[in-house]
Enzyme design. Structure first.
Site, mmCIF file in Angstrom:
data_model
loop_
_atom_site.group_PDB
_atom_site.id
_atom_site.type_symbol
_atom_site.label_atom_id
_atom_site.label_comp_id
_atom_site.label_asym_id
_atom_site.label_seq_id
_atom_site.Cartn_x
_atom_site.Cartn_y
_atom_site.Cartn_z
ATOM 1 N N GLY A 166 8.119 2.880 -5.313
ATOM 2 C CA GLY A 166 8.287 1.717 -4.751
ATOM 3 C C GLY A 166 6.838 0.945 -4.248
ATOM 4 O O GLY A 166 7.040 -0.424 -4.310
ATOM 5 N N MET A 189 6.766 11.795 -10.553
ATOM 6 C CA MET A 189 6.514 10.980 -9.570
ATOM 7 C C MET A 189 5.974 11.857 -8.506
ATOM 8 O O MET A 189 6.988 12.583 -7.850
ATOM 9 C CB MET A 189 7.597 10.026 -8.943
ATOM 10 C CG MET A 189 8.144 8.884 -9.996
ATOM 11 S SD MET A 189 6.699 7.747 -10.451
ATOM 12 C CE MET A 189 6.196 7.192 -8.461
ATOM 13 N N MET A 208 11.068 0.692 -13.398
ATOM 14 C CA MET A 208 11.805 1.332 -11.995
ATOM 15 C C MET A 208 12.905 0.247 -11.854
ATOM 16 O O MET A 208 12.859 -0.525 -10.866
ATOM 17 C CB MET A 208 10.710 1.107 -10.884
ATOM 18 C CG MET A 208 9.882 2.458 -10.912
ATOM 19 S SD MET A 208 8.655 2.168 -9.779
ATOM 20 C CE MET A 208 7.487 1.402 -10.630
ATOM 21 N N HIS A 227 -1.724 0.669 -16.493
ATOM 22 C CA HIS A 227 -0.106 1.083 -16.166
ATOM 23 C C HIS A 227 0.624 -0.201 -15.238
ATOM 24 O O HIS A 227 -0.270 -0.561 -14.163
ATOM 25 C CB HIS A 227 -0.376 2.529 -14.965
ATOM 26 C CG HIS A 227 0.972 2.994 -14.551
ATOM 27 N ND1 HIS A 227 1.520 3.904 -15.143
ATOM 28 C CD2 HIS A 227 1.653 2.682 -13.538
ATOM 29 C CE1 HIS A 227 2.743 4.099 -14.677
ATOM 30 N NE2 HIS A 227 2.652 3.521 -13.350
ATOM 31 N N GLY A 283 -0.164 3.141 -2.662
ATOM 32 C CA GLY A 283 -0.970 3.596 -1.219
ATOM 33 C C GLY A 283 -0.314 4.695 -0.446
ATOM 34 O O GLY A 283 -0.660 4.859 0.544
ATOM 35 N N MET A 323 9.178 -3.342 -10.791
ATOM 36 C CA MET A 323 10.447 -3.007 -10.156
ATOM 37 C C MET A 323 11.338 -3.811 -9.604
ATOM 38 O O MET A 323 10.856 -5.085 -9.529
ATOM 39 C CB MET A 323 9.644 -2.777 -8.578
ATOM 40 C CG MET A 323 8.611 -1.639 -8.627
ATOM 41 S SD MET A 323 7.678 -1.738 -7.085
ATOM 42 C CE MET A 323 6.305 -0.368 -7.344
ATOM 43 N N SER A 328 -3.225 1.578 -12.159
ATOM 44 C CA SER A 328 -2.093 1.035 -11.822
ATOM 45 C C SER A 328 -2.412 -0.542 -11.295
ATOM 46 O O SER A 328 -2.940 -0.714 -10.254
ATOM 47 C CB SER A 328 -1.264 1.525 -10.639
ATOM 48 O OG SER A 328 -0.153 0.586 -10.295
ATOM 49 N N GLY A 336 -3.677 3.868 -8.277
ATOM 50 C CA GLY A 336 -3.869 2.229 -7.995
ATOM 51 C C GLY A 336 -4.782 1.962 -6.828
ATOM 52 O O GLY A 336 -5.735 1.436 -7.132
ATOM 53 N N ASP A 379 1.971 10.338 -11.193
ATOM 54 C CA ASP A 379 1.926 8.788 -10.346
ATOM 55 C C ASP A 379 2.301 8.992 -8.876
ATOM 56 O O ASP A 379 3.495 9.303 -8.673
ATOM 57 C CB ASP A 379 2.760 8.139 -11.136
ATOM 58 C CG ASP A 379 2.846 6.544 -10.799
ATOM 59 O OD1 ASP A 379 1.915 6.260 -10.060
ATOM 60 O OD2 ASP A 379 3.670 5.831 -11.545
ATOM 61 N N GLY A 380 1.295 8.561 -8.346
ATOM 62 C CA GLY A 380 1.368 8.415 -6.835
ATOM 63 C C GLY A 380 0.431 9.394 -5.974
ATOM 64 O O GLY A 380 0.653 10.583 -5.806
ATOM 65 N N HIS A 402 5.852 1.329 -16.723
ATOM 66 C CA HIS A 402 6.855 2.131 -15.873
ATOM 67 C C HIS A 402 7.890 1.284 -15.060
ATOM 68 O O HIS A 402 7.615 0.402 -14.581
ATOM 69 C CB HIS A 402 6.085 2.854 -14.703
ATOM 70 C CG HIS A 402 6.645 3.483 -13.894
ATOM 71 N ND1 HIS A 402 6.062 4.138 -12.605
ATOM 72 C CD2 HIS A 402 7.881 4.230 -13.815
ATOM 73 C CE1 HIS A 402 6.946 4.827 -11.908
ATOM 74 N NE2 HIS A 402 8.150 4.852 -12.460
ATOM 75 N N ASP A 416 3.796 -1.461 -13.226
ATOM 76 C CA ASP A 416 4.979 -0.821 -12.634
ATOM 77 C C ASP A 416 5.847 -2.190 -12.527
ATOM 78 O O ASP A 416 5.618 -3.066 -11.573
ATOM 79 C CB ASP A 416 4.517 -0.697 -11.074
ATOM 80 C CG ASP A 416 3.673 0.718 -10.850
ATOM 81 O OD1 ASP A 416 4.405 1.776 -11.649
ATOM 82 O OD2 ASP A 416 2.664 0.800 -10.735
HETATM 83 C C1 DX5 Z 1 4.819 3.676 -7.008
HETATM 84 C C2 DX5 Z 1 3.971 3.352 -8.720
HETATM 85 C C3 DX5 Z 1 2.796 3.842 -8.685
HETATM 86 C C4 DX5 Z 1 1.820 3.163 -7.855
HETATM 87 C C5 DX5 Z 1 0.648 4.254 -7.494
HETATM 88 O O1 DX5 Z 1 6.201 3.319 -7.406
HETATM 89 O O2 DX5 Z 1 4.860 3.816 -9.584
HETATM 90 O O3 DX5 Z 1 2.291 3.459 -10.039
HETATM 91 O O4 DX5 Z 1 1.313 1.920 -8.248
HETATM 92 O O5 DX5 Z 1 -0.104 3.703 -6.490
HETATM 93 P P1 DX5 Z 1 -0.976 4.864 -5.844
HETATM 94 O O6 DX5 Z 1 -2.198 5.274 -6.827
HETATM 95 O O7 DX5 Z 1 -1.738 3.663 -4.665
HETATM 96 O O8 DX5 Z 1 -0.159 5.642 -5.133
HETATM 97 ZN ZN ZN Z 2 4.087 3.897 -11.661
#
Ligand code: DX5
Ligand code: ZN
Length: 215
Positions: free
Chosen positions: A141, A136, A67, A32, A144, A36, A7, A196, A174-175, A65, A34
Protein backbone atom coordinates in the site's frame (compact mmCIF):
# COMPACT_ATOMS: atom_id res chain seq x y z
CA UNK A 1 24.37 -10.63 -7.68
CA UNK A 2 20.62 -9.91 -7.41
CA UNK A 3 18.52 -8.11 -9.99
CA UNK A 4 17.36 -4.70 -8.79
CA UNK A 5 13.93 -3.32 -9.65
CA UNK A 6 13.52 0.30 -8.46
CA UNK A 7 9.93 1.16 -7.51
CA UNK A 8 8.77 4.35 -9.22
CA UNK A 9 6.22 4.85 -6.45
CA UNK A 10 8.85 6.95 -4.68
CA UNK A 11 9.95 8.80 -7.84
CA UNK A 12 9.34 12.48 -8.49
CA UNK A 13 6.14 12.43 -10.56
CA UNK A 14 6.61 16.06 -11.55
CA UNK A 15 9.91 15.12 -13.21
CA UNK A 16 9.27 11.51 -14.07
CA UNK A 17 11.34 11.56 -17.25
CA UNK A 18 14.38 12.49 -15.18
CA UNK A 19 13.87 9.53 -12.82
CA UNK A 20 13.24 7.16 -15.74
CA UNK A 21 16.50 8.30 -17.34
CA UNK A 22 18.24 7.80 -14.04
CA UNK A 23 17.15 4.15 -13.97
CA UNK A 24 17.94 3.70 -17.68
CA UNK A 25 21.51 4.78 -17.09
CA UNK A 26 21.97 2.98 -13.76
CA UNK A 27 22.87 -0.63 -12.93
CA UNK A 28 19.18 -1.39 -12.27
CA UNK A 29 17.60 -4.26 -14.21
CA UNK A 30 13.85 -3.54 -14.30
CA UNK A 31 11.30 -0.81 -13.57
CA UNK A 32 8.93 -1.81 -10.74
CA UNK A 33 5.46 -0.27 -11.17
CA UNK A 34 3.02 -0.49 -8.25
CA UNK A 35 -0.63 -0.49 -9.28
CA UNK A 36 -3.01 0.11 -6.35
CA UNK A 37 -6.80 0.21 -6.53
CA UNK A 38 -7.78 1.68 -3.15
CA UNK A 39 -9.77 -1.51 -2.42
CA UNK A 40 -7.27 -4.34 -2.06
CA UNK A 41 -4.82 -1.87 -0.51
CA UNK A 42 -5.58 1.40 1.28
CA UNK A 43 -4.00 3.59 -1.38
CA UNK A 44 -4.47 4.52 -5.04
CA UNK A 45 -1.40 4.92 -7.21
CA UNK A 46 -1.68 5.09 -11.00
CA UNK A 47 -3.05 3.15 -13.97
CA UNK A 48 -2.56 2.27 -17.62
CA UNK A 49 -1.97 5.79 -19.07
CA UNK A 50 1.10 6.19 -16.89
CA UNK A 51 2.31 2.65 -17.56
CA UNK A 52 2.17 3.21 -21.33
CA UNK A 53 3.89 6.59 -20.96
CA UNK A 54 6.69 5.04 -18.89
CA UNK A 55 7.00 2.31 -21.54
CA UNK A 56 7.88 4.94 -24.16
CA UNK A 57 10.91 6.11 -22.21
CA UNK A 58 12.03 3.02 -20.29
CA UNK A 59 14.81 0.94 -21.85
CA UNK A 60 14.42 -1.91 -19.37
CA UNK A 61 11.59 -4.39 -18.72
CA UNK A 62 8.48 -3.17 -16.91
CA UNK A 63 7.87 -5.28 -13.79
CA UNK A 64 4.24 -4.53 -12.94
CA UNK A 65 2.96 -5.37 -9.44
CA UNK A 66 -0.84 -5.45 -9.37
CA UNK A 67 -2.42 -4.71 -5.99
CA UNK A 68 -5.96 -4.82 -7.35
CA UNK A 69 -8.97 -7.06 -6.87
CA UNK A 70 -10.18 -9.07 -9.86
CA UNK A 71 -6.90 -8.74 -11.79
CA UNK A 72 -8.13 -10.93 -14.69
CA UNK A 73 -10.25 -8.01 -15.87
CA UNK A 74 -7.20 -5.88 -16.64
CA UNK A 75 -4.49 -8.34 -17.72
CA UNK A 76 -4.88 -7.66 -21.45
CA UNK A 77 -4.83 -3.92 -20.86
CA UNK A 78 -1.58 -4.14 -18.93
CA UNK A 79 -0.10 -6.17 -21.77
CA UNK A 80 -1.15 -3.43 -24.21
CA UNK A 81 0.27 -0.77 -21.90
CA UNK A 82 3.68 -2.49 -22.06
CA UNK A 83 4.03 -4.80 -19.06
CA UNK A 84 6.78 -7.41 -19.50
CA UNK A 85 6.33 -9.10 -16.13
CA UNK A 86 2.90 -9.12 -14.49
CA UNK A 87 2.55 -10.09 -10.85
CA UNK A 88 -0.76 -10.69 -9.09
CA UNK A 89 -1.56 -11.30 -5.43
CA UNK A 90 -2.71 -14.80 -4.49
CA UNK A 91 -5.20 -13.13 -2.12
CA UNK A 92 -6.98 -11.56 -5.12
CA UNK A 93 -7.16 -14.68 -7.31
CA UNK A 94 -10.12 -17.05 -7.20
CA UNK A 95 -8.54 -19.21 -9.93
CA UNK A 96 -4.85 -18.42 -9.62
CA UNK A 97 -3.76 -21.20 -11.96
CA UNK A 98 -6.00 -19.85 -14.72
CA UNK A 99 -4.80 -16.28 -14.12
CA UNK A 100 -1.14 -17.32 -14.35
CA UNK A 101 -1.73 -19.25 -17.59
CA UNK A 102 -3.62 -16.28 -19.01
CA UNK A 103 -0.73 -13.89 -18.28
CA UNK A 104 1.76 -16.29 -19.88
CA UNK A 105 -0.46 -16.88 -22.91
CA UNK A 106 -0.19 -13.16 -23.69
CA UNK A 107 3.61 -13.42 -23.73
CA UNK A 108 4.36 -11.88 -20.35
CA UNK A 109 6.27 -13.41 -17.44
CA UNK A 110 3.90 -14.26 -14.59
CA UNK A 111 4.48 -13.64 -10.90
CA UNK A 112 2.49 -14.54 -7.82
CA UNK A 113 2.66 -12.50 -4.62
CA UNK A 114 2.19 -13.31 -0.96
CA UNK A 115 1.14 -10.76 1.63
CA UNK A 116 3.06 -10.95 4.92
CA UNK A 117 0.29 -12.98 6.58
CA UNK A 118 -0.22 -15.43 3.68
CA UNK A 119 1.41 -18.85 4.10
CA UNK A 120 3.81 -20.23 1.51
CA UNK A 121 1.61 -23.34 1.30
CA UNK A 122 -1.04 -21.25 -0.51
CA UNK A 123 1.12 -21.16 -3.65
CA UNK A 124 2.66 -24.63 -3.37
CA UNK A 125 0.45 -26.06 -6.12
CA UNK A 126 1.21 -23.37 -8.68
CA UNK A 127 4.87 -22.72 -7.90
CA UNK A 128 6.04 -24.71 -10.93
CA UNK A 129 3.82 -22.60 -13.21
CA UNK A 130 5.09 -19.16 -12.21
CA UNK A 131 8.17 -17.27 -13.36
CA UNK A 132 8.47 -15.38 -10.10
CA UNK A 133 7.29 -15.46 -6.48
CA UNK A 134 7.08 -12.04 -4.84
CA UNK A 135 7.45 -12.09 -1.07
CA UNK A 136 5.95 -8.90 0.38
CA UNK A 137 8.16 -7.79 3.24
CA UNK A 138 5.76 -4.96 4.22
CA UNK A 139 1.97 -4.74 4.08
CA UNK A 140 1.33 -3.49 0.56
CA UNK A 141 0.00 0.00 0.00
CA UNK A 142 2.80 2.43 0.75
CA UNK A 143 6.47 3.04 0.14
CA UNK A 144 8.86 3.87 2.95
CA UNK A 145 7.73 1.23 5.50
CA UNK A 146 10.04 -0.95 7.61
CA UNK A 147 11.08 -4.45 6.57
CA UNK A 148 9.15 -7.13 8.51
CA UNK A 149 11.88 -9.39 10.01
CA UNK A 150 9.87 -12.66 9.66
CA UNK A 151 10.17 -12.21 5.89
CA UNK A 152 13.68 -13.69 6.06
CA UNK A 153 12.34 -17.10 7.11
CA UNK A 154 9.60 -16.83 4.52
CA UNK A 155 12.13 -16.25 1.73
CA UNK A 156 13.95 -19.42 2.89
CA UNK A 157 10.67 -21.36 2.91
CA UNK A 158 9.82 -20.19 -0.63
CA UNK A 159 13.33 -21.17 -1.72
CA UNK A 160 12.82 -24.66 -0.30
CA UNK A 161 9.40 -24.95 -1.97
CA UNK A 162 10.98 -23.95 -5.31
CA UNK A 163 13.73 -26.54 -4.82
CA UNK A 164 11.41 -29.43 -3.97
CA UNK A 165 9.05 -28.67 -6.84
CA UNK A 166 11.95 -28.12 -9.29
CA UNK A 167 10.42 -24.78 -10.20
CA UNK A 168 12.54 -22.19 -12.03
CA UNK A 169 10.78 -19.28 -10.33
CA UNK A 170 12.80 -16.28 -9.21
CA UNK A 171 12.21 -14.92 -5.71
CA UNK A 172 11.48 -11.20 -5.59
CA UNK A 173 11.29 -9.33 -2.30
CA UNK A 174 9.47 -6.01 -1.95
CA UNK A 175 9.27 -3.51 0.90
CA UNK A 176 11.65 -1.86 3.32
CA UNK A 177 14.82 -2.95 1.54
CA UNK A 178 17.98 -0.85 1.89
CA UNK A 179 21.75 -1.38 1.47
CA UNK A 180 22.01 -2.37 5.14
CA UNK A 181 19.50 -5.26 5.16
CA UNK A 182 20.02 -6.34 1.53
CA UNK A 183 22.89 -8.79 2.27
CA UNK A 184 20.73 -10.85 4.66
CA UNK A 185 17.79 -10.82 2.20
CA UNK A 186 19.99 -12.02 -0.67
CA UNK A 187 21.62 -14.65 1.56
CA UNK A 188 18.14 -15.98 2.42
CA UNK A 189 17.48 -16.57 -1.30
CA UNK A 190 16.21 -13.36 -2.93
CA UNK A 191 16.96 -13.09 -6.67
CA UNK A 192 15.28 -9.71 -7.25
CA UNK A 193 15.26 -6.74 -4.87
CA UNK A 194 12.56 -4.07 -5.18
CA UNK A 195 13.41 -0.76 -3.58
CA UNK A 196 11.74 2.63 -3.67
CA UNK A 197 12.37 4.93 -0.79
CA UNK A 198 16.01 3.98 -0.23
CA UNK A 199 16.79 4.79 -3.89
CA UNK A 200 14.72 7.89 -4.61
CA UNK A 201 15.11 9.29 -1.10
CA UNK A 202 18.88 9.31 -1.55
CA UNK A 203 21.07 12.14 -2.81
CA UNK A 204 22.81 9.60 -5.02
CA UNK A 205 20.26 7.05 -6.30
CA UNK A 206 22.67 5.37 -8.75
CA UNK A 207 25.13 4.56 -6.02
CA UNK A 208 22.34 3.05 -3.85
CA UNK A 209 21.38 0.86 -6.84
CA UNK A 210 25.04 -0.20 -7.14
CA UNK A 211 25.16 -1.03 -3.44
CA UNK A 212 22.03 -3.17 -3.73
CA UNK A 213 23.46 -4.97 -6.77
CA UNK A 214 26.74 -5.73 -4.99
CA UNK A 215 25.39 -8.49 -2.82
C1 DX5 B 1 4.39 -1.40 -1.49
C2 DX5 B 1 4.98 -1.54 -2.87
C3 DX5 B 1 6.45 -1.42 -2.93
C4 DX5 B 1 7.01 -0.13 -2.45
C5 DX5 B 1 8.40 -0.39 -1.99
O1 DX5 B 1 3.04 -1.67 -1.56
O2 DX5 B 1 4.65 -2.80 -3.42
O3 DX5 B 1 6.95 -1.73 -4.22
O4 DX5 B 1 6.99 0.89 -3.39
O5 DX5 B 1 8.87 0.77 -1.45
P1 DX5 B 1 9.97 0.86 -0.31
O6 DX5 B 1 11.25 0.33 -0.89
O7 DX5 B 1 10.02 2.31 -0.04
O8 DX5 B 1 9.50 0.04 0.87
ZN1 ZN C 1 5.67 -3.42 -5.31
Amino acid sequence: MPLVSPSLLSADFAHLEKDIELINSSAADWFHLDIMDGVFVPNISFGMPLVSTIKKYAHKPLDVHLMIIDPDKYIEEFKRAGADILTVHIETCVHAHRTIQYIKSLGMKAGITLNPHTPVSSIENIISDVDMVLVMSVNPGFGGQSFIPQSIQKIKDVKECIRTSQSKALIQVDGGINPKNAPEIVAAGADVLVAGNTIFGSANPSSVIEQLKNN
